[in-house]
Design a protein around this motif. Structure first.
Motif, PDB file in Angstrom:
ATOM      1  N   VAL A   1       9.460   0.338   4.527  1.00  0.00           N
ATOM      2  CA  VAL A   1       8.145   0.583   5.107  1.00  0.00           C
ATOM      3  C   VAL A   1       7.030   0.389   4.066  1.00  0.00           C
ATOM      4  O   VAL A   1       5.879   0.128   4.416  1.00  0.00           O
ATOM      5  CB  VAL A   1       8.095   2.016   5.706  1.00  0.00           C
ATOM      6  CG1 VAL A   1       6.701   2.403   6.144  1.00  0.00           C
ATOM      7  CG2 VAL A   1       9.072   2.134   6.860  1.00  0.00           C
ATOM      8  N   GLU A   2       7.373   0.477   2.795  1.00  0.00           N
ATOM      9  CA  GLU A   2       6.373   0.424   1.733  1.00  0.00           C
ATOM     10  C   GLU A   2       5.479  -0.815   1.812  1.00  0.00           C
ATOM     11  O   GLU A   2       4.251  -0.720   1.694  1.00  0.00           O
ATOM     12  CB  GLU A   2       7.048   0.483   0.365  1.00  0.00           C
ATOM     13  CG  GLU A   2       6.069   0.479  -0.786  1.00  0.00           C
ATOM     14  CD  GLU A   2       6.744   0.608  -2.134  1.00  0.00           C
ATOM     15  OE1 GLU A   2       6.019   0.483  -3.136  1.00  0.00           O
ATOM     16  OE2 GLU A   2       7.979   0.814  -2.216  1.00  0.00           O
ATOM     17  N   LYS A   3       6.053  -1.961   2.040  1.00  0.00           N
ATOM     18  CA  LYS A   3       5.276  -3.201   2.087  1.00  0.00           C
ATOM     19  C   LYS A   3       4.245  -3.168   3.222  1.00  0.00           C
ATOM     20  O   LYS A   3       3.091  -3.552   3.035  1.00  0.00           O
ATOM     21  CB  LYS A   3       6.202  -4.406   2.236  1.00  0.00           C
ATOM     22  CG  LYS A   3       5.472  -5.733   2.225  1.00  0.00           C
ATOM     23  CD  LYS A   3       6.435  -6.902   2.309  1.00  0.00           C
ATOM     24  CE  LYS A   3       5.684  -8.215   2.322  1.00  0.00           C
ATOM     25  NZ  LYS A   3       6.556  -9.365   2.426  1.00  0.00           N
ATOM     26  N   SER A   4       4.644  -2.687   4.385  1.00  0.00           N
ATOM     27  CA  SER A   4       3.730  -2.625   5.531  1.00  0.00           C
ATOM     28  C   SER A   4       2.587  -1.648   5.287  1.00  0.00           C
ATOM     29  O   SER A   4       1.432  -1.945   5.608  1.00  0.00           O
ATOM     30  CB  SER A   4       4.488  -2.217   6.794  1.00  0.00           C
ATOM     31  OG  SER A   4       5.452  -3.194   7.122  1.00  0.00           O
ATOM     32  N   VAL A   5       2.894  -0.492   4.714  1.00  0.00           N
ATOM     33  CA  VAL A   5       1.849   0.485   4.412  1.00  0.00           C
ATOM     34  C   VAL A   5       0.882  -0.098   3.383  1.00  0.00           C
ATOM     35  O   VAL A   5      -0.330   0.025   3.515  1.00  0.00           O
ATOM     36  CB  VAL A   5       2.453   1.816   3.924  1.00  0.00           C
ATOM     37  CG1 VAL A   5       1.360   2.771   3.462  1.00  0.00           C
ATOM     38  CG2 VAL A   5       3.293   2.463   5.009  1.00  0.00           C
ATOM     39  N   SER A   6       1.416  -0.769   2.366  1.00  0.00           N
ATOM     40  CA  SER A   6       0.571  -1.402   1.345  1.00  0.00           C
ATOM     41  C   SER A   6      -0.372  -2.428   1.965  1.00  0.00           C
ATOM     42  O   SER A   6      -1.541  -2.527   1.578  1.00  0.00           O
ATOM     43  CB  SER A   6       1.430  -2.086   0.277  1.00  0.00           C
ATOM     44  OG  SER A   6       2.131  -1.149  -0.471  1.00  0.00           O
ATOM     45  N   GLN A   7       0.133  -3.201   2.926  1.00  0.00           N
ATOM     46  CA  GLN A   7      -0.702  -4.209   3.587  1.00  0.00           C
ATOM     47  C   GLN A   7      -1.839  -3.555   4.377  1.00  0.00           C
ATOM     48  O   GLN A   7      -2.965  -4.042   4.370  1.00  0.00           O
ATOM     49  CB  GLN A   7       0.150  -5.094   4.492  1.00  0.00           C
ATOM     50  CG  GLN A   7       1.047  -6.032   3.722  1.00  0.00           C
ATOM     51  CD  GLN A   7       2.008  -6.790   4.617  1.00  0.00           C
ATOM     52  OE1 GLN A   7       2.354  -6.357   5.707  1.00  0.00           O
ATOM     53  NE2 GLN A   7       2.460  -7.939   4.134  1.00  0.00           N
ATOM     54  N   VAL A   8      -1.540  -2.454   5.055  1.00  0.00           N
ATOM     55  CA  VAL A   8      -2.574  -1.746   5.814  1.00  0.00           C
ATOM     56  C   VAL A   8      -3.628  -1.183   4.862  1.00  0.00           C
ATOM     57  O   VAL A   8      -4.829  -1.334   5.091  1.00  0.00           O
ATOM     58  CB  VAL A   8      -1.963  -0.620   6.687  1.00  0.00           C
ATOM     59  CG1 VAL A   8      -3.059   0.266   7.264  1.00  0.00           C
ATOM     60  CG2 VAL A   8      -1.107  -1.206   7.798  1.00  0.00           C
ATOM     61  N   VAL A   9      -3.188  -0.560   3.782  1.00  0.00           N
ATOM     62  CA  VAL A   9      -4.131   0.005   2.815  1.00  0.00           C
ATOM     63  C   VAL A   9      -4.996  -1.096   2.204  1.00  0.00           C
ATOM     64  O   VAL A   9      -6.211  -0.957   2.074  1.00  0.00           O
ATOM     65  CB  VAL A   9      -3.389   0.811   1.725  1.00  0.00           C
ATOM     66  CG1 VAL A   9      -4.319   1.175   0.575  1.00  0.00           C
ATOM     67  CG2 VAL A   9      -2.775   2.069   2.331  1.00  0.00           C
ATOM     68  N   ARG A  10      -4.401  -2.221   1.875  1.00  0.00           N
ATOM     69  CA  ARG A  10      -5.148  -3.352   1.323  1.00  0.00           C
ATOM     70  C   ARG A  10      -6.187  -3.861   2.331  1.00  0.00           C
ATOM     71  O   ARG A  10      -7.325  -4.159   1.980  1.00  0.00           O
ATOM     72  CB  ARG A  10      -4.186  -4.468   0.913  1.00  0.00           C
ATOM     73  CG  ARG A  10      -4.799  -5.548   0.060  1.00  0.00           C
ATOM     74  CD  ARG A  10      -3.803  -6.498  -0.587  1.00  0.00           C
ATOM     75  NE  ARG A  10      -2.517  -6.680   0.075  1.00  0.00           N
ATOM     76  CZ  ARG A  10      -1.367  -6.103  -0.320  1.00  0.00           C
ATOM     77  NH1 ARG A  10      -1.332  -5.321  -1.365  1.00  0.00           N
ATOM     78  NH2 ARG A  10      -0.240  -6.325   0.330  1.00  0.00           N
TER      79      ARG A  10
END
Length: 94
Positions: free
Chosen positions: A65-74
């Motif tokens: 899930v880390e990659k998806s959360v990072s994309q949303v935050v970015r």
């Protein structure tokens, strides 16, 4: 398993949560809605002197899930470049 902490200006909270829930199936989290403290540029006191406060979102999720959360935050950072938002991820090494 990872622990995700997102600390953000309360002004971006609704947009951030909406995007996280939309992009990540079964994203479960806890919110600390009034996080007072000192940021890079100023204090976040939540009073008449400085009414702004931060919000803290804490979630536990699978590693993928880390990659998806990072994309949303970015995305939120790009959409609101003057608002503070930071993401921290802690990995369980056991």
């Amino acid at each position: 398993m990872i622990r995700i902490e997102i600390i953000a200006n309360q002004s971006v909270y609704s947009e951030l949560i909406e995007n996280l829930e939309e992009c990540i199936k079964d994203f479960f989290y806890t919110v600390t809605p009034l996080a007072y403290g000192r940021g890079k540029a100023s204090y976040k006191l939540g009073d008449s002197t400085w009414p702004e406060t931060n919000v803290v979102i804490t979630a536990y999720a699978e590693d993928d899930v880390e990659k998806s959360v990072s994309q949303v935050v970015r995305y939120i950072k790009l959409k609101f470049p003057t608002e503070g938002i930071k993401m921290f991820v802690m990995h369980d090494k056991s």
